[in-house]
Design a protein around this motif. Structure first.
Motif, PDB file in Angstrom:
ATOM      1  N   PHE A   1      11.596  21.444 -30.639  1.00  0.00           N
ATOM      2  CA  PHE A   1      10.558  21.936 -29.735  1.00  0.00           C
ATOM      3  C   PHE A   1       9.947  23.258 -30.191  1.00  0.00           C
ATOM      4  O   PHE A   1       8.854  23.613 -29.750  1.00  0.00           O
TER       5      PHE A   1
ATOM      6  N   TYR B   1       9.748  27.094 -26.344  1.00  0.00           N
ATOM      7  CA  TYR B   1       9.793  26.109 -25.259  1.00  0.00           C
ATOM      8  C   TYR B   1      11.207  26.005 -24.682  1.00  0.00           C
ATOM      9  O   TYR B   1      11.646  24.943 -24.239  1.00  0.00           O
TER      10      TYR B   1
ATOM     11  N   LEU C   1      12.459  24.220 -21.323  1.00  0.00           N
ATOM     12  CA  LEU C   1      12.613  22.766 -21.271  1.00  0.00           C
ATOM     13  C   LEU C   1      14.080  22.373 -21.214  1.00  0.00           C
ATOM     14  O   LEU C   1      14.442  21.354 -20.614  1.00  0.00           O
TER      15      LEU C   1
ATOM     16  N   LYS D   1      12.706  17.742 -17.305  1.00  0.00           N
ATOM     17  CA  LYS D   1      11.749  18.281 -18.268  1.00  0.00           C
ATOM     18  C   LYS D   1      12.194  17.966 -19.693  1.00  0.00           C
ATOM     19  O   LYS D   1      11.386  17.563 -20.541  1.00  0.00           O
TER      20      LYS D   1
ATOM     21  N   ALA E   1      10.098  15.560 -22.247  1.00  0.00           N
ATOM     22  CA  ALA E   1       9.637  16.249 -23.453  1.00  0.00           C
ATOM     23  C   ALA E   1      10.236  15.610 -24.702  1.00  0.00           C
ATOM     24  O   ALA E   1       9.568  15.493 -25.739  1.00  0.00           O
TER      25      ALA E   1
ATOM     26  N   ILE F   1       8.213  13.979 -27.863  1.00  0.00           N
ATOM     27  CA  ILE F   1       8.506  14.359 -29.248  1.00  0.00           C
ATOM     28  C   ILE F   1       8.876  13.136 -30.094  1.00  0.00           C
ATOM     29  O   ILE F   1       8.410  12.974 -31.231  1.00  0.00           O
TER      30      ILE F   1
ATOM     31  N   THR G   1       0.553  19.046 -23.912  1.00  0.00           N
ATOM     32  CA  THR G   1       1.445  18.268 -23.053  1.00  0.00           C
ATOM     33  C   THR G   1       2.747  19.011 -22.790  1.00  0.00           C
ATOM     34  O   THR G   1       3.241  19.038 -21.652  1.00  0.00           O
ATOM     35  N   LEU G   2       3.326  19.627 -23.803  1.00  0.00           N
ATOM     36  CA  LEU G   2       4.558  20.395 -23.607  1.00  0.00           C
ATOM     37  C   LEU G   2       4.318  21.592 -22.689  1.00  0.00           C
ATOM     38  O   LEU G   2       5.161  21.919 -21.836  1.00  0.00           O
ATOM     39  N   ASP G   3       3.178  22.245 -22.837  1.00  0.00           N
ATOM     40  CA  ASP G   3       2.832  23.360 -21.947  1.00  0.00           C
ATOM     41  C   ASP G   3       2.757  22.887 -20.498  1.00  0.00           C
ATOM     42  O   ASP G   3       3.229  23.585 -19.581  1.00  0.00           O
TER      43      ASP G   3
END
Length: 248
Positions: free
Chosen positions: A53, A78, A81, A87, A91, A95, A118-120
């Motif tokens: 990440f 990140y 997460l 989450k 996530a 990935i 998307t991760l944000d």
């Protein structure tokens, strides 16, 4: 020759006593494999930037088979997460899906931006199913496999009612054409309109809408099968884990 790239760690495998083999999705070089020597040592300066990440600036050079990590500077770990199982699981699927779809050293700045966006969002929002379904539609389209949702993929007539989605034909079949694929899945107009909305609308607008769980489930069934076919896979480990969480 030293290369400066910005990238996010998609996968990390321990190698020898203190090394790692990294899969990095870079903005400038696409997906690359790099060896990070000594990165698992307690005092390694590159330890944080080589976690899955982590978004970092990297300096690498090309070896015989792999890139070699020379140095790195973390931009965003990140890390939050990892503090929430939901989450983390969603996530991880994002990935894993990204890594499965990318070709080695093929640049795709649209997917790079989509992944970070998307991760944000997953960090801030809890509409995990909605976020994931929108990502799937946009991601597979950016790879060049956009599902045909506007009219009948076979005859191009307008879709009125009683149509189906065909994975093998990569789109919706009208009532007249649906018999050409006996494995096609039923699809109602409301679900079709939501898929169109997700495909062509920004995340900021998508997140303003509340969508029925049954519609999201139907889209998941359609999209996962569609993605597995086009990526020539049988399953995603992280998606199986998400399913197991739902049954707890």
């Amino acid at each position: 020759m030293l290369l400066k790239v910005q990238g996010i760690i998609l996968k990390s495998i321990n190698f020898k006593d203190s090394d790692k083999i990294l899969t990095i999705f870079t903005k400038e070089r696409g997906k690359i494999q790099a060896i990070a020597n000594g990165v698992r040592k307690p005092r390694s300066k590159n330890m944080a930037s080589t976690q899955v990440f982590s978004l970092s600036d990297f300096v690498v050079y090309k070896g015989r088979n792999l890139y070699n990590l020379n140095q790195s500077e973390i931009i965003n770990s990140y890390y939050p997460l990892r503090d929430d199982l939901n989450k983390l699981s969603y996530a991880s699927y994002i990935i894993e899906l990204t890594s499965a779809g990318l070709i080695e050293e093929e640049v795709n700045t649209k997917i790079f931006g989509l992944l970070l966006k998307t991760l944000d969002i997953i960090l801030k929002e809890e509409k995990y199913e909605l976020i994931t379904r929108a990502f799937e539609l946009k991601f597979i389209s950016y790879l060049g496999y956009r599902p045909h949702l506007i009219d009948c993929v076979n005859c191009h007539n307008e879709l009125n009612s009683n149509f189906k989605f065909s994975t093998s034909n990569s789109g919706v079949l009208c009532e007249k054409c649906k018999s050409i694929d006996r494995f096609s899945k039923p699809l109602n107009i409301e679900t079709l309109n939501i898929m169109r909305f997700m495909l062509f609308t920004s995340f900021d607008e998508i997140l303003k809408v509340d969508i029925d769980e049954n519609i999201l489930k139907n889209i998941e069934n359609i999209m996962v099968n569609f993605i597995l076919k086009h990526l020539d896979k049988t399953s995603f480990k992280s998606l199986n884990f998400i399913d197991s969480l739902k049954n707890i």
